[in-house]
Design a protein around this motif. Structure first.
Motif, short mmCIF file in Angstrom:
data_model
loop_
_atom_site.label_atom_id
_atom_site.label_comp_id
_atom_site.label_asym_id
_atom_site.label_seq_id
_atom_site.Cartn_x
_atom_site.Cartn_y
_atom_site.Cartn_z
N ASN A 176 0.83 -1.21 0.00
CA ASN A 176 0.00 0.00 0.00
C ASN A 176 0.85 1.26 0.00
O ASN A 176 0.56 2.23 -0.70
CB ASN A 176 -0.91 0.02 1.23
N VAL A 177 1.91 1.23 0.81
CA VAL A 177 2.77 2.42 0.88
C VAL A 177 3.48 2.63 -0.46
O VAL A 177 3.59 3.77 -0.94
CB VAL A 177 3.77 2.28 2.05
N ILE A 178 3.93 1.53 -1.08
CA ILE A 178 4.59 1.66 -2.39
C ILE A 178 3.61 2.22 -3.43
O ILE A 178 3.91 3.13 -4.20
CB ILE A 178 5.15 0.31 -2.87
N GLU A 179 2.39 1.69 -3.40
CA GLU A 179 1.38 2.16 -4.36
C GLU A 179 1.13 3.66 -4.18
O GLU A 179 0.99 4.40 -5.14
CB GLU A 179 0.06 1.41 -4.17
N ASN A 180 1.05 4.07 -2.91
CA ASN A 180 0.85 5.48 -2.62
C ASN A 180 1.99 6.33 -3.18
O ASN A 180 1.77 7.38 -3.78
CB ASN A 180 0.82 5.68 -1.10
N ALA A 181 3.21 5.86 -2.94
CA ALA A 181 4.38 6.59 -3.42
C ALA A 181 4.34 6.69 -4.95
O ALA A 181 4.56 7.76 -5.52
CB ALA A 181 5.65 5.90 -2.96
N MET A 182 4.00 5.56 -5.60
CA MET A 182 3.92 5.56 -7.07
C MET A 182 2.89 6.58 -7.55
O MET A 182 3.10 7.30 -8.52
CB MET A 182 3.53 4.17 -7.58
N ALA A 183 1.76 6.60 -6.83
CA ALA A 183 0.66 7.45 -7.27
C ALA A 183 1.00 8.94 -7.15
O ALA A 183 0.38 9.76 -7.80
CB ALA A 183 -0.59 7.14 -6.46
N HIS A 184 1.97 9.27 -6.30
CA HIS A 184 2.26 10.69 -6.09
C HIS A 184 3.63 11.10 -6.63
O HIS A 184 4.14 12.14 -6.27
CB HIS A 184 2.15 11.03 -4.61
N THR A 185 4.21 10.22 -7.47
CA THR A 185 5.51 10.57 -8.03
C THR A 185 5.38 10.77 -9.53
O THR A 185 4.92 9.89 -10.24
CB THR A 185 6.53 9.44 -7.74
N PRO A 186 5.74 11.95 -10.01
CA PRO A 186 5.60 12.22 -11.44
C PRO A 186 6.69 11.51 -12.25
O PRO A 186 7.64 10.96 -11.70
CB PRO A 186 5.75 13.74 -11.52
N LYS A 187 6.54 11.56 -13.56
CA LYS A 187 7.50 10.94 -14.49
C LYS A 187 8.92 11.33 -14.15
O LYS A 187 9.18 12.49 -13.82
CB LYS A 187 7.20 11.38 -15.92
N GLY A 188 9.83 10.37 -14.29
CA GLY A 188 11.23 10.68 -14.06
C GLY A 188 11.64 10.61 -12.60
O GLY A 188 12.82 10.70 -12.28
N GLY A 189 10.67 10.43 -11.70
CA GLY A 189 10.98 10.36 -10.28
C GLY A 189 11.41 8.96 -9.87
O GLY A 189 11.57 8.07 -10.72
N SER A 190 11.60 8.79 -8.59
CA SER A 190 12.00 7.46 -8.13
C SER A 190 11.35 7.15 -6.79
O SER A 190 11.00 8.06 -6.02
CB SER A 190 13.52 7.36 -8.02
N VAL A 191 11.18 5.85 -6.56
CA VAL A 191 10.65 5.36 -5.29
C VAL A 191 11.67 4.37 -4.76
O VAL A 191 12.09 3.47 -5.49
CB VAL A 191 9.28 4.66 -5.48
#
Lengths: 487, 224
Positions: free
Chosen positions: A376-391
């Motif tokens: 869930n936390v990873i999904e959240n991070a993905m959902a709020h990171t724009p193109k070119g970003g990183s998680v």
């Protein structure tokens, strides 16, 4: 809440108990005091009478020295002087050493036959003590029998029996007792009355508190018990009570907000379903169109179904009814699985997903729930990171704790939102061009899972730089806070 | 294949009958616990689908009675109750599987097939679907003789779909089997994986094998 709703407690009220205790103790004190005074009075009277009698004995003794020459004087003394007195009537009888009556007051033999008189004591030892007795005629007397010896001209012994009529004293005492009785009964009423008043005044703040508490219902949860003017003990009770009301009001507000949110969240898919179906049924359609309707409906229903499942999980976790199935879990392996799982989606969103987890990182935790929380936390991070970003996901063990830190280079969460991100259905606006339509329950579920494990979740964020979520699990169940599991 | 459905909710019973019949099963429906027990004792069924909350007699007592009679017909519980205790109780009484409402029909179908298969799944060395040939020993897949360049996970996904060729596999099943991920995700993670596989499996070829069943999952089959 209505007054009838509260069952009347069995037994006596506090006011009644206090009144009874006050009344009994005060009345006992009054009885003790009056009793003592009465006893002191009676013993004083007795002593005075005894002194009086021993004076008279002394007179007789002096006269007896000249016996029998003095018989006329004795006779005059006891018959004319004593018996005829109006107040201190005294009767006497003098016996010789053989017990023969030498002389007696008139009426002495009828009032006190010799054998009924108490036996004599020796006069030498201090003040002789008389005895209370009744004459044959029923009057009350103080009686004294004493042996006297006369040495000159020759040694002789006499016994003097002497009695003082104390009917008048008795009358006075009985009047006094009667007065005391009246005083005591009045005191009894006063004690009860004052006791009740004291108890009532003492209890009245409690009654006030109870009255206010009885009035507080779900609609008036904002009311508080005023602490001003309360005695210290009750003020602290009121403060405790008010603190409880604070907590109740807070959770009540959260619950009603939650219910409203649920209704709102369910309304959207239900509206979609209803609208689509109504429109489709209004006219005959091609089977292709029907198929599209069903496809779309199924999607909405799946969404509803997921909301229901998640809410049920949250509700159960909140009441600690979820049973953890703990097992030795290789956290590194789980994180690598999650990485494999999410990598493709990240790649498509042009977000880099990296994972660092050392080998042999194990913990006694519920494997599925661990996956779910981190996922869930990873999904959240993905959902709020724009193109070119990183998680990035970094797992580590320290001090009996397993920590998983998920950081992103996303748009961050404004300070104001940060406190509310764990609330169900609370969504922070996404900075992605194509925001995903999540349920808004992800972080609530994460928090519940962490709570079940006795762990914590913390989120820190800087707007424009990114967000970091830190999950901390105790690695061993013993390190967990005790939790209730309903069977 | 005869299946007995014991379910008092009329709508549920109706769509179960329809769905299972269309998938090649003969279906009888009983609406009460007593009827269900009677049918299960008298009839010859390969599988019983049993609701827990039933009128007259609950599913648990029906199951224990069936087992007491010495019948070993597989029983699949279907219920709105999903606490762990309930699951454990059902399985202890001799249920073979447990599905919580609301469930996906494809999920039910997969469970039924798994129960009826009895024993381990066929581990064939070579699986063919149309012109797709999968060599499970050497981890190679070819279409029309051309080798497909697949990652291990993609190969696993393809093998899973091929083994269940003709069956719709839900995203949940796929996530569980391939990635060992045991929770439902709201994101399109599986779709991305499938899209990647599809780009290697189907894009270069005119005949498509991997199909999406909207709202349900994916199916690998040759369509005419």
């Amino acid at each position: 809440m209505s007054k009838q709703g509260i069952p009347r407690p069995k037994g006596w009220t506090l006011a009644t108990r206090l009144t009874i205790w006050y009344a009994i103790s005060a009345f006992l004190l009054v009885i003790l005091a009056t009793g003592f005074l009465y006893w002191a009075l009676v013993s004083n009277l007795n002593r005075e009478d005894d002194q009086f009698l021993s004076d008279e004995v002394h007179v007789l003794r002096v006269l007896l020295a000249d016996w029998p020459t003095s018989s006329a004087a004795v006779n005059r003394e006891i018959n004319s002087e004593w018996v005829t007195r109006q107040y201190a009537q005294v009767f006497a009888r003098i016996l010789d050493s053989r017990g023969q009556a030498l002389i007696a007051s008139r009426g002495m033999s009828t009032k006190f036959p010799p054998q009924r008189f108490p036996s004599a004591t020796n006069s030498s030892t201090g003040l002789p003590r008389g005895m209370d007795m009744r004459s044959s005629t029923g009057e009350r007397f103080r009686a004294l029998a004493t042996r006297v010896s006369v040495d000159s001209p020759s040694h002789r012994e006499y016994t003097i029996q002497i009695a003082l009529n104390r009917s008048r004293e008795e009358d006075a005492l009985s009047k006094y007792r009667w007065d005391l009785g009246i005083v005591l009964s009045v005191m009894l009423f006063l004690c009860v009355g004052f006791g009740y008043e004291i108890a009532r005044r003492g209890i009245s703040p409690v009654k006030k508190i109870s009255h206010i508490a009885a009035r507080i219902g779900s609609a008036t949860l904002h009311e508080r018990i005023p602490q001003a003017g309360l005695p210290a003990e009750l003020a602290s009770l009121a403060a405790t009570f008010n603190a409880m009301l604070d907590r109740l009001e807070e959770s009540f507000a959260r619950l009603s907000r939650f219910s409203a949110d649920i209704a709102h969240e369910l309304r959207t898919p239900v509206t979609n379903l209803r609208g689509e179906i109504e429109v489709m049924l209004a006219k005959p359609r091609s089977s292709q169109e029907y198929r599209q309707l069903f496809d779309s409906s199924l999607e909405e229903v799946n969404r509803l179904s997921r909301i229901v499942d998640s809410l049920l999980f949250l509700a159960r976790a909140e009441s600690l009814q979820v049973q953890l199935r703990t097992e030795t879990t290789d956290a590194g392996r789980e994180i690598r699985s999650l990485h494999d799982f999410y990598e493709a989606a990240c790649g498509q969103a042009e977000v880099t997903l990296t994972c660092h987890a050392p080998e042999g990182l194990t913990a006694e935790i519920d494997r599925t729930l661990f996956q779910r929380a981190v996922g869930n936390v990873i999904e959240n991070a993905m959902a709020h990171t724009p193109k070119g970003g990183s998680v990035s996901v970094v797992a580590a063990a320290n001090n009996g704790r397993l920590t998983v830190q998920v950081s992103d280079t996303g748009c961050g969460i404004p300070e104001a939102d940060l406190a509310r991100v764990f609330e169900p259905f609370y969504r922070v606006d996404s900075c992605r061009s194509t925001p995903s339509r999540g349920l808004g329950l992800g972080l609530s579920i994460v928090r519940s899972i962490m709570k079940l494990h006795g762990g914590t979740v913390e989120i820190s964020s800087a707007v424009g730089q990114g967000t970091t979520a830190l999950l901390t699990f105790p690695t061993h169940p013993l390190l967990r806070k005790p939790q209730i599991t309903n069977s | 294949m005869k299946i007995l459905v014991v379910e008092d909710e009329t709508k549920t019973a109706a769509y179960l009958r329809k769905g299972l019949t269309e998938n090649g099963f003969a279906v009888d429906v009983a609406a009460t616990g007593v009827d269900g027990l009677h049918c299960a004792s008298e009839g010859d069924y390969q599988l019983v689908i049993l609701d827990v909350l039933l009128p007259e007699r609950d599913g648990w007592s029906v199951l224990s009675e069936i087992r007491k009679q010495g019948k070993h017909t597989p029983v699949l519980f279907l219920t709105a109750r999903d606490s762990v205790q309930d699951k454990v109780k059902g399985l202890q009484l001799g249920a073979d599987d447990y599905l919580v409402k609301p469930f996906a029909f494809s999920e039910l179908l997969a469970r039924i097939r798994a129960l009826l298969r009895r024993g381990p799944a066929r581990n064939v060395e070579e699986i063919c679907v149309g012109d797709l040939v999968i060599d499970t020993v050497r981890h190679k897949a070819t279409r029309n003789g051309d080798a497909l360049d697949l990652t291990p996970k993609e190969f696993g996904l393809l093998t899973l779909l091929a083994r269940h060729s003709g069956e719709v596999l839900s995203r949940t099943t796929i996530a569980e089997t391939i990635w060992d991920i045991n929770f439902d995700t709201d994101t399109n993670v599986i779709d991305v994986h499938v899209r990647r596989l599809r780009s290697k499996l189907d894009d270069p070829f005119p005949r498509k094998l991997l199909h999406t069943v909207r709202g349900v999952g994916y199916i690998l089959e040759e369509r005419g």
